[in-house]
Design an enzyme around this catalytic site. Structure first.
Site, PDB file in Angstrom:
ATOM      1  N   TYR A  28      16.696  46.507  49.454  1.00 49.41           N
ATOM      2  CA  TYR A  28      17.769  45.508  49.333  1.00 49.41           C
ATOM      3  C   TYR A  28      17.207  44.091  49.174  1.00 49.41           C
ATOM      4  O   TYR A  28      17.925  43.190  48.742  1.00 49.41           O
ATOM      5  CB  TYR A  28      18.702  45.522  50.557  1.00 49.41           C
ATOM      6  CG  TYR A  28      19.454  46.807  50.803  1.00 49.41           C
ATOM      7  CD1 TYR A  28      19.435  47.858  49.879  1.00 49.41           C
ATOM      8  CD2 TYR A  28      20.186  46.982  51.976  1.00 49.41           C
ATOM      9  CE1 TYR A  28      20.115  49.046  50.134  1.00 49.41           C
ATOM     10  CE2 TYR A  28      20.870  48.164  52.225  1.00 49.41           C
ATOM     11  CZ  TYR A  28      20.830  49.187  51.313  1.00 49.41           C
ATOM     12  OH  TYR A  28      21.509  50.347  51.574  1.00 49.41           O
ATOM     13  N   HIS A  85      14.855  56.649  52.543  1.00 47.58           N
ATOM     14  CA  HIS A  85      16.009  56.216  51.758  1.00 47.58           C
ATOM     15  C   HIS A  85      16.526  57.272  50.775  1.00 47.58           C
ATOM     16  O   HIS A  85      17.737  57.429  50.590  1.00 47.58           O
ATOM     17  CB  HIS A  85      15.671  54.920  51.011  1.00 47.58           C
ATOM     18  CG  HIS A  85      16.858  54.078  50.687  1.00 47.58           C
ATOM     19  ND1 HIS A  85      16.811  52.709  50.625  1.00 47.58           N
ATOM     20  CD2 HIS A  85      18.142  54.413  50.408  1.00 47.58           C
ATOM     21  CE1 HIS A  85      18.019  52.240  50.316  1.00 47.58           C
ATOM     22  NE2 HIS A  85      18.836  53.262  50.183  1.00 47.58           N
TER      23      HIS A  85
END
Length: 272
Positions: free
Chosen positions: A45, A103
């Protein structure tokens, strides 16, 4: 090293996907001020630093918070995973995160699961993370993970779930296995605000469509991490647990499922 408490994951958290710089800082700052205590970020991110600054400036005691980050696919190898998590901790200004997730499964299985889950277990042994888990894992991926490290070491599987993608096979599997799920994109990137059925149910309960959707997810024992930069939305989302849905409501929501997946990069696994 300061240790975090045995706080379990609060059912409502604030997500930070797509939030950068000041937007991420302000969203997390506002969320903490409103009473959120569960914050979700990830290496990819690019906002761990902003999230860390917001946590540091908030004055909220560390042992009241539940902070999650996720290891990106480029950092799965033995020489990279632990150093990358150390970097995440530096950016977050924390000694330890509450939960570290893988992830995505390694694209095309380039890095063996044994390698990256093994490194994740080592990171926990070193005190860098209190809990370990996964994100975007399929049932096959989860079965492999359970075999490698044991189901007790997978605290959650964070997956896309919303009324238009109810991910029922996964939800059913998780229920059978006693596996906790966390729903990302629970509001389908705003689509829930435009749905007539959800609108009607919300009106009947004096609620908003996002509150209805989050209540529906939490009723199934699924944690939710919607993201928003608007104070009003953050405040409203936090009230979702007050909505008491009826059996009819649940039936109407069930009928909205059309398998519409939003997060589907070219390296995604073969979904269930």
């Amino acid at each position: 090293m300061s240790t975090t408490s045995n706080l379990s994951m609060p059912p409502i958290g604030v997500g930070t996907f797509r939030l950068k710089g000041d937007d991420a800082y302000q969203a997390v700052s506002t969320a903490l001020e409103l009473g959120y205590r569960h914050i979700d970020t990830a290496q990819i991110y690019g906002n761990e630093q902003d999230v860390g600054r917001a946590i540091a400036d908030s004055g909220v005691a560390r042992d009241e918070l539940f902070v999650t980050t996720k290891i990106w696919t480029d950092n799965f190898t033995q020489d990279k995973l632990i150093p990358s998590l150390r970097e995440s901790l530096d950016k977050l200004q924390l000694d330890q995160v509450d939960l570290t997730l893988i992830h995505w499964p390694s694209p095309k299985g380039e890095v063996p699961m044994q390698e990256y889950l093994g490194e994740l277990m080592k990171a926990r042994e070193q005190g860098m993370t209190r809990l370990t888990g996964v994100s975007n894992f399929t049932i096959d991926n989860l079965n492999e993970a359970f075999e490698l490290v044991g189901p007790e070491n997978i605290a959650t599987n964070q997956v896309e779930i919303h009324p238009f993608l109810q991910n029922r096979k996964m939800v059913e599997f998780a229920r059978e296995q006693g596996l906790h799920l966390t729903a990302y994109m629970p509001l389908a990137v705003g689509k829930v605000m435009k749905d007539k059925t959800l609108d009607r149910i919300a009106e009947e309960h004096g609620a908003t469509p996002p509150q209805v959707v989050m209540a529906w997810l939490m009723l199934q024992g699924i944690a939710v991490i919607p993201s928003s930069t608007k104070r009003l939305h953050l405040e409203s989302n936090l009230e979702a647990d007050r909505v008491q849905l009826t059996a009819d409501d649940l039936k109407f929501i069930r009928e909205l499922d059309d398998g519409e997946r939003i997060a589907n990069p070219d390296f995604a696994p073969e979904w269930d």
